[in-house]
Scaffold this active site. Structure first.
Site, mmCIF file in Angstrom:
data_model
loop_
_atom_site.group_PDB
_atom_site.id
_atom_site.type_symbol
_atom_site.label_atom_id
_atom_site.label_comp_id
_atom_site.label_asym_id
_atom_site.label_seq_id
_atom_site.Cartn_x
_atom_site.Cartn_y
_atom_site.Cartn_z
ATOM 1 C CG LEU A 49 -1.935 -1.441 1.108
ATOM 2 C CD1 LEU A 49 -3.083 -1.247 2.449
ATOM 3 C CD2 LEU A 49 -3.000 -1.348 0.093
ATOM 4 C CB SER A 50 4.390 1.650 -0.869
ATOM 5 O OG SER A 50 4.709 1.156 -1.547
ATOM 6 C CB SER A 61 8.845 0.860 -18.598
ATOM 7 O OG SER A 61 9.128 2.051 -19.842
ATOM 8 C CE1 TYR A 80 9.666 2.844 -12.752
ATOM 9 C CE2 TYR A 80 9.646 3.607 -15.163
ATOM 10 C CZ TYR A 80 9.172 2.620 -14.393
ATOM 11 O OH TYR A 80 8.470 1.589 -15.066
ATOM 12 C CE LYS A 118 9.765 -1.114 -14.119
ATOM 13 N NZ LYS A 118 9.343 -2.230 -12.981
ATOM 14 N N GLY A 169 16.027 15.286 -20.672
ATOM 15 C CA GLY A 169 15.932 13.791 -20.654
ATOM 16 C C GLY A 169 14.618 12.634 -21.377
HETATM 17 N N1 LIG Z 1 1.970 3.285 -15.324
HETATM 18 C C1 LIG Z 1 3.454 4.185 -15.341
HETATM 19 O O1 LIG Z 1 3.190 4.853 -16.128
HETATM 20 C C2 LIG Z 1 4.129 2.489 -16.071
HETATM 21 C C3 LIG Z 1 5.163 2.427 -17.557
HETATM 22 C C4 LIG Z 1 6.116 1.217 -17.822
HETATM 23 C C5 LIG Z 1 5.967 0.147 -16.916
HETATM 24 N N2 LIG Z 1 5.397 0.822 -15.701
HETATM 25 C C6 LIG Z 1 5.855 -0.598 -14.434
HETATM 26 O O2 LIG Z 1 4.445 -1.705 -14.532
HETATM 27 C C7 LIG Z 1 4.105 -1.452 -12.954
HETATM 28 C C8 LIG Z 1 2.931 -1.382 -12.028
HETATM 29 O O3 LIG Z 1 2.632 0.316 -12.015
HETATM 30 P P1 LIG Z 1 1.199 0.632 -11.415
HETATM 31 O O4 LIG Z 1 1.333 1.771 -12.632
HETATM 32 O O5 LIG Z 1 0.386 0.154 -12.000
HETATM 33 O O6 LIG Z 1 2.274 1.407 -10.296
HETATM 34 P P2 LIG Z 1 1.377 1.148 -9.128
HETATM 35 O O7 LIG Z 1 2.262 2.370 -8.083
HETATM 36 O O8 LIG Z 1 0.477 1.752 -9.148
HETATM 37 O O9 LIG Z 1 1.339 -0.087 -8.523
HETATM 38 C C9 LIG Z 1 2.374 -0.307 -8.195
HETATM 39 C C10 LIG Z 1 2.156 -1.310 -6.569
HETATM 40 O O10 LIG Z 1 3.401 -1.909 -5.807
HETATM 41 C C11 LIG Z 1 3.238 -1.953 -4.972
HETATM 42 N N3 LIG Z 1 4.470 -2.323 -4.136
HETATM 43 C C12 LIG Z 1 5.719 -0.896 -4.530
HETATM 44 N N4 LIG Z 1 6.530 -1.171 -4.188
HETATM 45 C C13 LIG Z 1 6.042 -2.448 -3.303
HETATM 46 C C14 LIG Z 1 7.180 -3.272 -2.201
HETATM 47 N N5 LIG Z 1 8.278 -3.381 -1.971
HETATM 48 N N6 LIG Z 1 6.666 -4.506 -1.424
HETATM 49 C C15 LIG Z 1 4.871 -4.595 -1.864
HETATM 50 N N7 LIG Z 1 4.706 -3.609 -2.718
HETATM 51 C C16 LIG Z 1 5.052 -2.701 -3.482
HETATM 52 C C17 LIG Z 1 2.544 0.003 -4.487
HETATM 53 O O11 LIG Z 1 1.889 -0.270 -3.287
HETATM 54 C C18 LIG Z 1 1.554 -0.229 -5.636
HETATM 55 O O12 LIG Z 1 0.374 -0.785 -5.415
HETATM 56 C C19 LIG Z 1 6.185 -0.576 -12.041
HETATM 57 O O13 LIG Z 1 6.409 -2.066 -12.349
HETATM 58 C C20 LIG Z 1 5.440 -0.327 -13.355
HETATM 59 O O14 LIG Z 1 7.336 0.130 -13.141
HETATM 60 C C21 LIG Z 1 4.473 1.318 -15.738
#
Ligand SMILES: NC(=O)c1ccc[n+]([C@@H]2O[C@H](COP(=O)([O-])OP(=O)(O)OC[C@H]3O[C@@H](n4cnc5c(N)ncnc54)[C@H](O)[C@@H]3O)[C@@H](O)[C@H]2O)c1
Length: 340
Positions: free
Chosen positions: A33-34, A124, A149, A153, A297
């Site tokens: 839930l961070s 990503s 970040y 990835k 960037g």
């Molecule tokens: N949203 C984008 O634009 C995007 C684009 C490319 C890749 N991604 C990748 O997709 C994934 C999901 O992205 P999102 O947009 O849903 O992000 P988000 O932040 O909404 O979801 C990530 C979830 O992981 C949880 N979390 C983070 N660290 C944790 C830990 N150590 N232990 C347990 N829970 C943890 C957070 O509470 C959150 O609910 C991520 O890996 C992100 O890097 C996202």
């Protein structure tokens, strides 16, 4: 048999959990839930009529993760959990490396010792940097991303490739372009905690009056209207790609290592101003904006060639930009109603 979904209450994770449950997978969520909120779990239950198992802990706590693996028969993992704010990653590099990579390694330790396979990783398009040619396919050369970040990835991908090769396991690396939109029920969407990093949540909050004006970073790029171009993929379409990628891994009987890599995008680029106009048209609202200098960037243009996913996963993006932006606005209205 269950699928472990880390970060399953987050933006993309929650939509994917819904698709997994709709496809009759048993789901175990670990999310600390961070960057998400507990009501999302209730909303997943309302949408699907099913209750996924949920464990609210940090994946860096290896002893708690071991207990989850002891309690369930895990047949695969979709690992969404990561910190994702590009700007913040520059200020807190060690926190980002620690969270995004230690979490991954802890899960892989369990996979290694228990002989498990079928691992899907949220990567990503940032791993391509500014590609020389458009559209970007999976053979486009990778460039070490500038942001911490992005580096997490690319490093995550390398770790998984080594894992698959050394232990003959199956992994899928999904390179998302720019996920947008919200669930058609309006009960799931991107929760912008703090100031949004991405364009569409910023547009949404500007239209809602939470932000005064959208900053458009640069209008002198060599693009259709001078603003940067990205490939905006609807989050439900993206979620469905995870189910397709998982089914492919599960049905793959090979004893050899498998490394599936897919670009997940629409194949079409849209400029910042095109997104603003599409949002205004789809929702009949105004989005005030100001033109600012280019942001260091930022790349000029990135859009996917997603033919490989179409061919091998039988998946393609189906939802228009306008429709995705309409769901975004409905989500904002839902958030407003929760706050009132
Ligand atoms: N949203 C984008 O634009 C995007 C684009 C490319 C890749 N991604 C990748 O997709 C994934 C999901 O992205 P999102 O947009 O849903 O992000 P988000 O932040 O909404 O979801 C990530 C979830 O992981 C949880 N979390 C983070 N660290 C944790 C830990 N150590 N232990 C347990 N829970 C943890 C957070 O509470 C959150 O609910 C991520 O890996 C992100 O890097 C996202």
């Amino acid at each position: 048999m269950a699928i472990l979904v880390t970060g399953g209450l987050g933006y993309i994770g929650s939509h994917t959990v819904v698709e997994l449950l709709n496809n009759n997978f048993e789901v175990v969520i670990v999310d600390d839930l961070s960057n998400s909120e507990k009501f999302i779990l209730k909303n997943i239950e309302e949408i699907t009529g099913k209750k996924p198992a949920f464990y609210p802990f940090d994946l860096k706590r290896k002893e708690l993760l071991t207990q989850v693996f002891d309690a369930y028969s895990i047949e695969g993992c979709i690992n969404f959990a990561a910190y994702k704010a590009v700007g913040e990653s520059q200020e807190k590099p060690i926190d980002y490396y620690e969270n995004n990579l230690f979490s991954l390694i802890n899960i892989l330790q369990e996979f290694k010792t228990r002989g498990l396979s079928n691992f899907i990783f949220s990567s990503s398009c940032t791993v391509y940097g500014q590609a020389d040619e458009m559209p970007i396919d999976e053979n486009t050369p990778l460039k070490m991303p500038e942001s911490v970040y992005g580096k997490t990835k690319q490093m995550g991908e390398e770790i998984l490739i080594d894992f698959a090769k050394a232990y003959n396991r199956k992994v899928s690396l999904l390179r998302y372009f720019n996920p947008i939109g919200a669930h058609p029920s309006s009960k799931l969407g991107e929760l912008p905690i703090g100031v949004p990093n991405n364009l569409v949540p910023y547009v949404m909050q500007t239209a809602a009056g939470i932000r005064e004006k959208l900053s458009v970073w640069g209008n002198d790029y060599p693009t259709v209207d001078g603003t940067a171009v990205r490939d905006y993929i609807y989050v439900v379409d993206l979620a469905k790609a995870h189910v397709a990628a998982l089914k492919r891994l599960l049905s793959n009987q090979s004893e050899e290592s498998t490394i599936d890599i897919y670009n997940l995008g629409t194949g079409t680029g849209s400029s910042v101003l095109e997104v603003v106009k599409a949002f205004e048209t789809a929702n009949n609202v105004e989005v005030p904006y100001k033109i600012c200098d280019r942001r260091e960037g930022d790349i000029t243009v990135a859009y996917a060639n997603a033919n490989k996913a179409e061919k091998e996963l039988n998946w393609k993006s189906e939802t228009s930009l306008e429709e995705a932006l309409r769901t975004t606005w409905e989500w904002q209205k839902y958030l407003n109603s929760r706050n009132n």
